[in-house]
Write a protein that holds these residues in place. Structure first.
Motif, PDB file in Angstrom:
ATOM      1  N   GLY A 188      11.596  -5.209   4.170  1.00  0.00           N
ATOM      2  CA  GLY A 188      10.399  -4.776   3.467  1.00  0.00           C
ATOM      3  C   GLY A 188      10.090  -5.674   2.277  1.00  0.00           C
ATOM      4  N   ARG A 189       8.829  -6.049   2.155  1.00  0.00           N
ATOM      5  CA  ARG A 189       8.401  -6.885   1.031  1.00  0.00           C
ATOM      6  C   ARG A 189       7.026  -6.419   0.570  1.00  0.00           C
ATOM      7  NH1 ARG A 189      10.588 -11.026   4.449  1.00  0.00           N
ATOM      8  NH2 ARG A 189      12.429 -11.993   3.524  1.00  0.00           N
ATOM      9  N   TYR A 190       6.593  -6.954  -0.561  1.00  0.00           N
ATOM     10  CA  TYR A 190       5.243  -6.707  -1.062  1.00  0.00           C
ATOM     11  C   TYR A 190       4.473  -8.022  -1.137  1.00  0.00           C
ATOM     12  CZ  TYR A 190       6.255  -1.890  -2.405  1.00  0.00           C
ATOM     13  OH  TYR A 190       6.561  -0.548  -2.385  1.00  0.00           O
ATOM     14  N   ALA A 191       3.176  -7.922  -0.853  1.00  0.00           N
ATOM     15  CA  ALA A 191       2.286  -9.073  -0.997  1.00  0.00           C
ATOM     16  C   ALA A 191       1.135  -8.667  -1.909  1.00  0.00           C
ATOM     17  CB  ALA A 191       1.745  -9.510   0.364  1.00  0.00           C
ATOM     18  N   GLU A 192       0.806  -9.524  -2.875  1.00  0.00           N
ATOM     19  CA  GLU A 192      -0.341  -9.274  -3.750  1.00  0.00           C
ATOM     20  C   GLU A 192      -1.600  -9.758  -3.039  1.00  0.00           C
ATOM     21  OE1 GLU A 192      -0.708  -7.801  -6.666  1.00  0.00           O
ATOM     22  OE2 GLU A 192       1.406  -7.328  -6.968  1.00  0.00           O
ATOM     23  N   VAL A 193      -2.442  -8.834  -2.589  1.00  0.00           N
ATOM     24  CA  VAL A 193      -3.686  -9.209  -1.909  1.00  0.00           C
ATOM     25  C   VAL A 193      -4.831  -8.349  -2.439  1.00  0.00           C
ATOM     26  CG1 VAL A 193      -2.538  -9.988   0.210  1.00  0.00           C
ATOM     27  CG2 VAL A 193      -3.282  -7.620   0.046  1.00  0.00           C
ATOM     28  N   ASN A 194      -5.907  -9.000  -2.841  1.00  0.00           N
ATOM     29  CA  ASN A 194      -7.133  -8.291  -3.263  1.00  0.00           C
ATOM     30  C   ASN A 194      -6.867  -7.210  -4.311  1.00  0.00           C
ATOM     31  OD1 ASN A 194      -8.395  -9.853  -1.304  1.00  0.00           O
ATOM     32  ND2 ASN A 194      -8.247  -8.271   0.266  1.00  0.00           N
ATOM     33  N   GLY A 195      -5.946  -7.489  -5.239  1.00  0.00           N
ATOM     34  CA  GLY A 195      -5.633  -6.520  -6.291  1.00  0.00           C
ATOM     35  C   GLY A 195      -4.737  -5.394  -5.826  1.00  0.00           C
ATOM     36  N   LEU A 196      -4.243  -5.499  -4.607  1.00  0.00           N
ATOM     37  CA  LEU A 196      -3.398  -4.456  -4.004  1.00  0.00           C
ATOM     38  C   LEU A 196      -1.977  -4.984  -3.876  1.00  0.00           C
ATOM     39  CD1 LEU A 196      -3.930  -1.622  -2.578  1.00  0.00           C
ATOM     40  CD2 LEU A 196      -3.995  -2.913  -0.431  1.00  0.00           C
ATOM     41  N   ASN A 197      -0.991  -4.151  -4.185  1.00  0.00           N
ATOM     42  CA  ASN A 197       0.416  -4.505  -3.965  1.00  0.00           C
ATOM     43  C   ASN A 197       0.782  -3.968  -2.588  1.00  0.00           C
ATOM     44  OD1 ASN A 197       2.770  -5.736  -4.826  1.00  0.00           O
ATOM     45  ND2 ASN A 197       3.580  -3.892  -5.793  1.00  0.00           N
ATOM     46  N   LEU A 198       0.516  -4.771  -1.563  1.00  0.00           N
ATOM     47  CA  LEU A 198       0.587  -4.334  -0.167  1.00  0.00           C
ATOM     48  C   LEU A 198       2.012  -4.440   0.371  1.00  0.00           C
ATOM     49  CD1 LEU A 198      -1.359  -3.554   2.294  1.00  0.00           C
ATOM     50  CD2 LEU A 198      -1.075  -5.934   2.974  1.00  0.00           C
ATOM     51  N   TYR A 199       2.550  -3.290   0.782  1.00  0.00           N
ATOM     52  CA  TYR A 199       3.893  -3.266   1.362  1.00  0.00           C
ATOM     53  C   TYR A 199       3.821  -3.596   2.850  1.00  0.00           C
ATOM     54  CZ  TYR A 199       8.438  -1.494   2.946  1.00  0.00           C
ATOM     55  OH  TYR A 199       9.679  -1.371   3.505  1.00  0.00           O
ATOM     56  N   TYR A 200       4.784  -4.387   3.312  1.00  0.00           N
ATOM     57  CA  TYR A 200       4.875  -4.633   4.752  1.00  0.00           C
ATOM     58  C   TYR A 200       6.334  -4.854   5.129  1.00  0.00           C
ATOM     59  CZ  TYR A 200       5.525  -9.583   3.607  1.00  0.00           C
ATOM     60  OH  TYR A 200       6.024 -10.764   3.101  1.00  0.00           O
TER      61      TYR A 200
END
Length: 277
Positions: A14-26
């Protein structure tokens, strides 16, 4: 209420990506050609736990948690599938993926269709499961239920897998009523993706249960927009839809069993692998 626990025993990262102001978990599971798998409303990637091992045997499965769902905290914008499609496009770029295949269920299927429509160069093949393309497509009683989804319903949902999952994994478990408010508002919006579907440039399989949230005839209509169901397929398949599109109505499957069905996993993989044979 169902006692199903939406969780996966499959080992993943599991990691997080900063996209479009969102801390998106995947999460990523398995190895092979990438497959981005998008969950349904009020769920998370963990919904696919029962079929994840099947998929991860053959694919590198990337499981994002959409805005306000699972381990991805909400931000100050509507729960709009168009925004979510932009988020997944940004995730594709963030991960440096070259036209990954994308499969989505319910809300995730709607996000997947919008993603392929808006960013055809970022998607290899598309599988949209249990995702109706017009807001008036579901049965009338379903539309009535959707109209009652708001923060006040939180108390009544405490025995559901949606609530249990959110309490276990969400960064702010107390936000569940807010999620219900926002998803209720999203479901109240009229939409019609007819032109987006008609214009899809990536090979697409439409999947539905034979007792889904909208009638099978709706999904046949969607297939027709993709040049399907209009003529005999021919001995050599020469009459099949020109874009390589397909339709699967799965027997014995409802809207609420699709995401955990080995049949769904098998049909999706068969379609995706055939396209790359």
């Amino acid at each position: 209420m169902t006692s199903t626990e939406w969780t996966s025993a499959a080992p993943g990262t599991g990691r997080y990506a900063e996209v479009n102001g969102l801390n998106l978990y995947y999460e990523t599971h398995g190895a092979g050609r990438p497959l981005i798998l998008l969950h349904g409303g009020l769920g998370s990637g963990e919904m696919f736990g029962p079929i994840l091992p099947l998929l991860a045997e053959r694919r590198q499965v990337i499981l994002p948690d959409l805005q306000g769902h699972g381990r991805t905290a909400d931000i100050d914008r509507p729960l709009d599938p168009e925004f979510m499609a932009d988020d997944i496009a940004a995730l594709v770029d963030h991960l440096g993926l070259d036209r990954p295949d994308v499969a989505g269920y319910s809300l995730g299927g709607g996000v997947a269709v919008r993603l392929a429509s808006r960013y055809p160069n970022k998607v290899g093949r598309l599988v949209a499961a249990s995702a109706y393309i017009r807001s008036d497509a579901p049965y009338p009683e379903i539309l009535g239920q959707q109209g009652q989804v708001n923060a006040a319903a939180a108390e009544f949902m405490k025995d559901t897998p949606m609530y249990e999952l959110y309490q276990r994994v969400a960064p702010r478990p107390e936000d569940f009523p807010r999620l219900l408010d926002k998803i209720g508002a999203a479901m109240a919006e009229d939409f019609d993706l007819t032109e987006q579907v008609r214009g899809l440039q990536v090979p697409t399989m439409i999947v539905a249960g034979d007792a889904d949230m909208a009638p099978p005839s709706h999904f046949v209509e969607v297939f027709k927009l993709l040049d399907g169901g209009l003529r005999d397929g021919g001995w050599m398949g020469e009459g099949r839809p020109k874009g390589g599109h397909a339709l699967a109505i799965l027997p014995g499957i409802t809207h609420y069993t699709m995401f955990a069905s080995p049949l769904f996993a098998t049909v999706a993989l068969a379609y995706l692998d055939e396209q790359h044979a």
